[in-house]
Design a protein around this motif. Structure first.
Motif, PDB file in Angstrom:
ATOM      1  N   TYR A   1       0.874  -1.173   0.000  1.00 20.67           N
ATOM      2  CA  TYR A   1       0.000   0.000   0.000  1.00 20.67           C
ATOM      3  C   TYR A   1       0.911   1.222   0.000  1.00 20.67           C
ATOM      4  O   TYR A   1       1.786   1.329   0.842  1.00 20.67           O
ATOM      5  CB  TYR A   1      -0.883   0.049   1.260  1.00 20.67           C
ATOM      6  CG  TYR A   1      -1.877  -1.067   1.390  1.00 20.67           C
ATOM      7  CD1 TYR A   1      -2.816  -1.332   0.383  1.00 20.67           C
ATOM      8  CD2 TYR A   1      -1.904  -1.854   2.534  1.00 20.67           C
ATOM      9  CE1 TYR A   1      -3.732  -2.356   0.518  1.00 20.67           C
ATOM     10  CE2 TYR A   1      -2.825  -2.882   2.675  1.00 20.67           C
ATOM     11  CZ  TYR A   1      -3.732  -3.127   1.661  1.00 20.67           C
ATOM     12  OH  TYR A   1      -4.644  -4.142   1.796  1.00 20.67           O
ATOM     13  N   HIS A   2       0.724   2.103  -0.947  1.00 22.41           N
ATOM     14  CA  HIS A   2       1.574   3.288  -1.023  1.00 22.41           C
ATOM     15  C   HIS A   2       0.901   4.437  -0.294  1.00 22.41           C
ATOM     16  O   HIS A   2       0.060   5.131  -0.843  1.00 22.41           O
ATOM     17  CB  HIS A   2       1.895   3.622  -2.483  1.00 22.41           C
ATOM     18  CG  HIS A   2       2.648   2.525  -3.150  1.00 22.41           C
ATOM     19  ND1 HIS A   2       3.970   2.256  -2.864  1.00 22.41           N
ATOM     20  CD2 HIS A   2       2.258   1.584  -4.040  1.00 22.41           C
ATOM     21  CE1 HIS A   2       4.368   1.219  -3.563  1.00 22.41           C
ATOM     22  NE2 HIS A   2       3.344   0.778  -4.290  1.00 22.41           N
ATOM     23  N   VAL A   3       1.284   4.588   0.959  1.00 25.22           N
ATOM     24  CA  VAL A   3       0.704   5.622   1.802  1.00 25.22           C
ATOM     25  C   VAL A   3       1.838   6.229   2.631  1.00 25.22           C
ATOM     26  O   VAL A   3       2.717   5.508   3.093  1.00 25.22           O
ATOM     27  CB  VAL A   3      -0.432   5.037   2.681  1.00 25.22           C
ATOM     28  CG1 VAL A   3       0.064   3.938   3.578  1.00 25.22           C
ATOM     29  CG2 VAL A   3      -1.137   6.096   3.468  1.00 25.22           C
ATOM     30  N   SER A   4       1.841   7.546   2.763  1.00 26.72           N
ATOM     31  CA  SER A   4       2.927   8.213   3.491  1.00 26.72           C
ATOM     32  C   SER A   4       2.672   8.166   4.994  1.00 26.72           C
ATOM     33  O   SER A   4       1.541   7.975   5.441  1.00 26.72           O
ATOM     34  CB  SER A   4       3.047   9.669   3.043  1.00 26.72           C
ATOM     35  OG  SER A   4       1.927  10.406   3.501  1.00 26.72           O
ATOM     36  N   LYS A   5       3.764   8.383   5.748  1.00 30.76           N
ATOM     37  CA  LYS A   5       3.625   8.449   7.206  1.00 30.76           C
ATOM     38  C   LYS A   5       2.721   9.615   7.593  1.00 30.76           C
ATOM     39  O   LYS A   5       1.941   9.517   8.532  1.00 30.76           O
ATOM     40  CB  LYS A   5       4.989   8.616   7.871  1.00 30.76           C
ATOM     41  CG  LYS A   5       5.536   7.331   8.408  1.00 30.76           C
ATOM     42  CD  LYS A   5       6.735   7.601   9.296  1.00 30.76           C
ATOM     43  CE  LYS A   5       7.573   6.354   9.361  1.00 30.76           C
ATOM     44  NZ  LYS A   5       8.761   6.518  10.169  1.00 30.76           N
ATOM     45  N   ALA A   6       2.828  10.720   6.869  1.00 29.77           N
ATOM     46  CA  ALA A   6       1.994  11.898   7.158  1.00 29.77           C
ATOM     47  C   ALA A   6       0.514  11.548   7.005  1.00 29.77           C
ATOM     48  O   ALA A   6      -0.312  11.952   7.833  1.00 29.77           O
ATOM     49  CB  ALA A   6       2.364  13.055   6.236  1.00 29.77           C
ATOM     50  N   THR A   7       0.190  10.777   5.973  1.00 32.22           N
ATOM     51  CA  THR A   7      -1.200  10.353   5.763  1.00 32.22           C
ATOM     52  C   THR A   7      -1.662   9.495   6.932  1.00 32.22           C
ATOM     53  O   THR A   7      -2.790   9.651   7.420  1.00 32.22           O
ATOM     54  CB  THR A   7      -1.348   9.574   4.435  1.00 32.22           C
ATOM     55  OG1 THR A   7      -0.997  10.449   3.364  1.00 32.22           O
ATOM     56  CG2 THR A   7      -2.751   9.058   4.236  1.00 32.22           C
ATOM     57  N   ILE A   8      -0.789   8.596   7.394  1.00 32.47           N
ATOM     58  CA  ILE A   8      -1.143   7.734   8.525  1.00 32.47           C
ATOM     59  C   ILE A   8      -1.372   8.585   9.781  1.00 32.47           C
ATOM     60  O   ILE A   8      -2.374   8.417  10.464  1.00 32.47           O
ATOM     61  CB  ILE A   8      -0.079   6.644   8.762  1.00 32.47           C
ATOM     62  CG1 ILE A   8      -0.092   5.654   7.596  1.00 32.47           C
ATOM     63  CG2 ILE A   8      -0.332   5.914  10.083  1.00 32.47           C
ATOM     64  CD1 ILE A   8       1.003   4.606   7.627  1.00 32.47           C
TER      65      ILE A   8
END
Length: 159
Positions: free
Chosen positions: A61-68
């Motif tokens: 899953y391509h998701v940034s730490k900021a998004t998390i």
């Protein structure tokens, strides 16, 4: 242990809670938020943002730490996760856990012997005497308590 039918039902419920929350707050209804929610509700333990980020990367899953981080803030406000400060000596010292279906529980944080607050184990427990204390506080102060958090910290006794 929860059966598959119950698990499926719970996932539908939490997705609906998130959908309603996003609508009420005027936030975007993104697939990433639901993917992160699913991953959290598949876990049976506490996690931090780094744990979740690594898990998401392993699953491609391509998701940034900021998004998390941003998504977890939404989940906290929506009552879908609970935040803990267990006193870890790490950069990302907050731990989280799913919370929508869980009854209130408390934590015993056991540090590794001889360490400087490195956690060996976190034990969740529920003691009915705490409910009595809560009831007493409500009565004395004329309040309704809807949540609480209680942490005990310590080291194992030597054998």
């Amino acid at each position: 242990m929860m059966n598959d039918t119950q698990k499926e039902h719970n996932h539908k419920v939490i997705k609906e809670v998130l959908k309603q929350y996003l609508m009420e707050k005027g936030f975007r209804n993104t697939p990433e938020r639901y993917t992160i929610l699913d991953e959290i509700y598949e876990m049976d333990h506490h996690f931090n943002v780094d744990d979740l980020y690594l898990l998401m990367m392993q699953k491609k899953y391509h998701v940034s730490k900021a998004t998390i981080y941003n998504t977890i803030e939404i989940f906290l406000d929506a009552g879908l996760v609970r935040k803990h400060q267990f006193g870890e000596k790490t950069l990302t010292s907050s731990s989280y856990e799913k919370s929508y279906f869980d009854k209130q529980h408390d934590h015993l944080v056991i540090y590794k012997t001889g360490s400087d607050k490195e956690i060996e184990e976190i034990v969740e427990f529920c003691d009915p005497r705490i409910q009595s204390i809560k009831d007493s506080i409500e009565e004395v102060f004329g309040v309704n308590i809807d949540t609480h958090s209680l942490y005990f910290y310590g080291y194992k006794k030597p054998n």
